[in-house]
Design a protein around this motif. Sequence first.
Motif, short mmCIF file in Angstrom:
data_model
loop_
_atom_site.label_atom_id
_atom_site.label_comp_id
_atom_site.label_asym_id
_atom_site.label_seq_id
_atom_site.Cartn_x
_atom_site.Cartn_y
_atom_site.Cartn_z
N ASN A 125 -13.89 -25.92 9.71
CA ASN A 125 -15.11 -26.53 9.19
C ASN A 125 -15.51 -27.74 10.04
O ASN A 125 -14.86 -28.05 11.04
CB ASN A 125 -15.00 -26.89 7.70
N SER A 133 -10.49 -31.09 10.73
CA SER A 133 -10.90 -29.80 10.20
C SER A 133 -9.87 -29.26 9.21
O SER A 133 -8.68 -29.60 9.27
CB SER A 133 -11.06 -28.78 11.34
N MET A 134 -10.35 -28.42 8.31
CA MET A 134 -9.45 -27.57 7.51
C MET A 134 -9.69 -26.16 8.01
O MET A 134 -10.77 -25.61 7.84
CB MET A 134 -9.80 -27.69 6.02
N VAL A 169 -12.28 -18.76 0.90
CA VAL A 169 -12.08 -19.91 1.78
C VAL A 169 -13.41 -20.42 2.32
O VAL A 169 -13.65 -21.63 2.40
CB VAL A 169 -11.13 -19.53 2.94
N VAL A 172 -15.03 -22.52 -0.35
CA VAL A 172 -14.36 -23.77 -0.70
C VAL A 172 -14.33 -24.76 0.47
O VAL A 172 -14.76 -25.91 0.33
CB VAL A 172 -12.92 -23.49 -1.20
N SER A 173 -13.83 -24.33 1.62
CA SER A 173 -13.67 -25.28 2.73
C SER A 173 -14.64 -25.07 3.88
O SER A 173 -15.04 -26.04 4.53
CB SER A 173 -12.23 -25.25 3.26
N GLY A 176 -17.60 -26.37 2.51
CA GLY A 176 -17.24 -27.55 1.74
C GLY A 176 -17.82 -28.88 2.19
O GLY A 176 -18.25 -29.69 1.35
N GLN A 217 -5.27 -37.54 -0.28
CA GLN A 217 -4.42 -36.96 0.76
C GLN A 217 -3.01 -37.56 0.73
O GLN A 217 -2.02 -36.86 0.94
CB GLN A 217 -5.04 -37.20 2.13
#
Length: 270
Positions: A125, A133-134, A169, A172-173, A176, A217
């Motif tokens: 992302n 990033s995720m 995914v 969500v991300s 996101g 986090q």
Amino acid sequence: MKKLGSHKIGLIGVGNMGTSILEGVLNRHLTSPSRVWVYDKATDKSKAFARRRGVKLASSLAELVQKTDTVLLAMKPQDFVLFASENRSFFKKGQGVISILAGMTTEKIAKALGKGVVIVRAMPNLGAKVGQSMTVLCGKNKKALSFAVALFSGCGEVVTLPEKRLDLVTAVSGSGPAYFFHLMELMTDFGMKHGLPCPVAQTLAVQTGLGAALVAQGSKVSCATLREMVTSKKGTTDAALKVLKRKRFGKIFEQALKAAMDRSRELRRI
């Protein structure tokens, strides 16, 4: 962090996401610029990036494919079919292909490029632009998947999941960051509406979002528990959250996520 060794990487599509991934890899010295090739049909973009980062500029797609071990596909998804038909003959058996193309399954890519290529799908992302990033990866070849994990670790966090989870995914991300941008946009607009200068209102919203993310986090408790910890009974936060609950914000947001997931499934069928 694992180095990428002598592996040669080729990027097709020198846009925001593709260059952000390479920036992370190069900034963390996971490979040298001499082992990276780039190509984009918008030659000004590819020339500018190659000049700025010292990577190699391919004169054609064929040259990039032939001179690299793994090709990172970051072009527009609608350009893939033509790319594959014109360049599939240049791919070598066992050559790695990492795709960040939305809606393009490994099966579709394998069919278009030939069964000899080794494919990994990635869903990063926008956080890649700042090394946060995720990225979710899927693939059946352990060696190729291990390389992709090392590559994307250069621009943030990485997890691996079965390909059937990628629509979820994406919702969500993958999409996101836009949800958080929109929330910060709404908070900024409210501040301005009630008298704050735009730069101040935006700083309040953005810094609050950043702080909350960093607390979450670094915490060992759930986000739900953190929310409860900062919500005093009959306080200001409690008043705001009661409105969100009464207006069924959770249900609305769930519907929004489902819409994104359904759209990802639609794109996969195109």
